[in-house]
Every structure is written in C-alpha cells, then in structure tokens.
Scaffold this motif. Sequence first.
Motif, PDB file in Angstrom:
ATOM      1  N   LEU A  47      41.574  37.302  33.452  1.00 26.36           N
ATOM      2  CA  LEU A  47      41.780  38.274  34.531  1.00 26.36           C
ATOM      3  C   LEU A  47      42.602  39.478  34.087  1.00 26.36           C
ATOM      4  O   LEU A  47      42.460  40.577  34.623  1.00 26.36           O
ATOM      5  N   ASN A  52      38.255  43.060  33.513  1.00 32.06           N
ATOM      6  CA  ASN A  52      38.355  42.451  34.837  1.00 32.06           C
ATOM      7  C   ASN A  52      39.183  43.299  35.801  1.00 32.06           C
ATOM      8  O   ASN A  52      38.896  43.327  37.003  1.00 32.06           O
ATOM      9  N   GLN A  56      37.398  44.646  39.191  1.00 28.64           N
ATOM     10  CA  GLN A  56      37.927  44.380  40.526  1.00 28.64           C
ATOM     11  C   GLN A  56      38.087  45.676  41.313  1.00 28.64           C
ATOM     12  O   GLN A  56      37.787  45.731  42.511  1.00 28.64           O
ATOM     13  N   PRO A  76      35.980  35.101  36.363  1.00 30.96           N
ATOM     14  CA  PRO A  76      36.338  35.429  34.977  1.00 30.96           C
ATOM     15  C   PRO A  76      36.460  34.197  34.093  1.00 30.96           C
ATOM     16  O   PRO A  76      36.283  33.051  34.544  1.00 30.96           O
TER      17      PRO A  76
END
Length: 342
Positions: A47, A52, A56, A76
């Motif tokens: 993450l 990532n 997001q 993830p």
Amino acid sequence: MTSLTRLNRRSALRTLSALPAAGIVSAVPRIARAAEFSYKYGNNLPLSHPLNIRAQEAADRIAKETKGRVEIKIFPNNQLGGDTDMLAQVRSGGIEFFTPSALVIATLVPVAAINAVGFAFNDYSQVWAAMDGKVGAHVRGAIAKSRLYAFEKMWDNGFRQTTSSKAAVANAKDMDGLKIRVPVSPLSISMFKGLGAAPASLQFSEVYSALQTKIVDAQENPLPIIQVAKLFEVQKFCSLTNHIWDGYWFIANGRAWDALPADLKTIVARAINDAGMQQREDIKKLNDSVVGDLQAKGLTINRPTADSFRAKLRESGFYGEWKGRFGPEAWALLEGTVGKLA
C-alpha cells in the motif's frame, strides 16, 4: 396493540410533527446507494508504494466525478494471487483492473516486452518518447487483441540495476561467468547469457536467501526494490547499469471496459492516466533519494556506461535474435526512438 404501545406511537408522531421539514429528513436513516459499476483492481505492491497511493487518489477522483456511479476497490500486495493468477483473472473478468509489468503481460502478448530490450534506452526522455508514442501505441494494439484494454499512460517501475557480492560491474567483461538471479523471463535470460553471465531464474521470494547462501552472487532490480527487500544486507556492490527499463501497463477487462458508458470511460481514463503521470514523478524522486540511502547502508555505488554492454550484445547476436522475435515493424518503431541497435 397495548395502551403503552399506542402511547409511545402517539408520542413519536407528535415529536415528528413538531420537527421542521429538514429535521424530518435528517431524522430518517440514509440508505447508501450502491455503485452502478463496482470494479476490483489487483496489484503486487504494498500500500505504501507510489503506485497504490496514486491509484487510490484516482479511485477517489473517479467516485467523485462519476457521482458514485463507478467504484474501484484496490487489492494490493498480491491479496488476489500472484501475477500469473491476476493476469488470468483480469482476462476472465474475475477482477476488472490489473497492473502487470511489461515482462508479465509479455507471457500473453510477447511484443509487450519490447521496452525491456537490454540497454535500449539511454534515459527517461527516450523511454517516454517511445512508450507515450508509437511503440506504446503498437503494444496497446496488441494487448487489445487479447480482450484487454490498456490505458494510454504506462506507470513507472524504473530502470533495473545490478548488485553483486563479488565485485562492481564496470563493463561487459565483468559479467563473464557471473551467477546472477533474473526473473522468469526469456528476454532477461537471453540478455544475460548474451553478456556471458550465468543467469538463474528464481521467484523474487527466493532472492534474499539465494544471495545469502551464495546460490547466486548477484541479482538485478529497480533501486526501490533493492532497498525495500534489504538486499544491501547480502550484497556489497551496486552498479547503476540501467540495463532494462520496465513499467506497468494499467489494464482493464475488455467486457468491463466496454460496459461503461462513454462519459464514464472519459472520467475513468483521465483519472488513471493523470495518476500514472504523477506516479512517474514519484518514482523519479524516490530513485534520487534511494541512491544515498543505499550508500549509507554500505553498498558501493558505481555508474558504468552502456557502450561495452551494447557491443557485447551485438556480437553475441542478442539484438538480431530479438529483432526477429518482435518483428520488423515493432523493432523499427523502437529504433526510431533510440537509434540503431541491431
């Protein structure tokens, strides 16, 4: 109905009738509306990785700009399986989005590995000229034939560098007989054999122990991975060979992508491509800081030039072989950006 129940009901009705209209609305529980399109996105990174973080942000932007009609849930760190598993899932529709590296998707679309030709790119200006230009368009067209949709902008995985416990790699002669771990990739194996090394294909989960026990003496990966995996604990030298550039294609299941109305496709594509451009900058900054950190951890850093490596690959027939494998059209597009290789 008991008298107590009737009393409570009358009391509740008097309370509601005393509330203004806005108060009545706020007193009623809100039922969250489910997204019209709820999609899963899998990847193999933690993450905390810039991929990532930016993904997001893209998912949040998509939810906002589509007014909740499109929801993207991120899974993830191989939560949905390894790369091979997720590639199969995104093809079947088990997940809707996936970010395989070019070397991973090349198991399905061989020409996708063309960006990983050894010592093809001098720097990022050549990388993005090729992958945002005609080379990338050619690969995206090939990916589309496999019932997948590839977004326009590749995300960065960085140039791959060489570490060793034996000696620095200053030129092609230093590769002679070097026992080096490489990914399970025909292109990588072919390149290191062409350089005279002794490549061994191992899963990444086996790399640290293989270096520690001297099954192999060297390995190659982008700098952030060398840092995160703590390979500096079992290696002494880091040579910034820049021998392969690899990136992530952000791909979608073809049916899921086609199911989106045109206006939603525009929003999703814009958000994902913009996030990819920001992730490229993140990786650039990360690479700049990692060099100093690895030096502080004890790795000796050197910066070889590409000339002797390219000469060795020409001499060994590596470029000629892969020109034949990728085909004259794809190869001409690559050389149109980077100059003559074969």
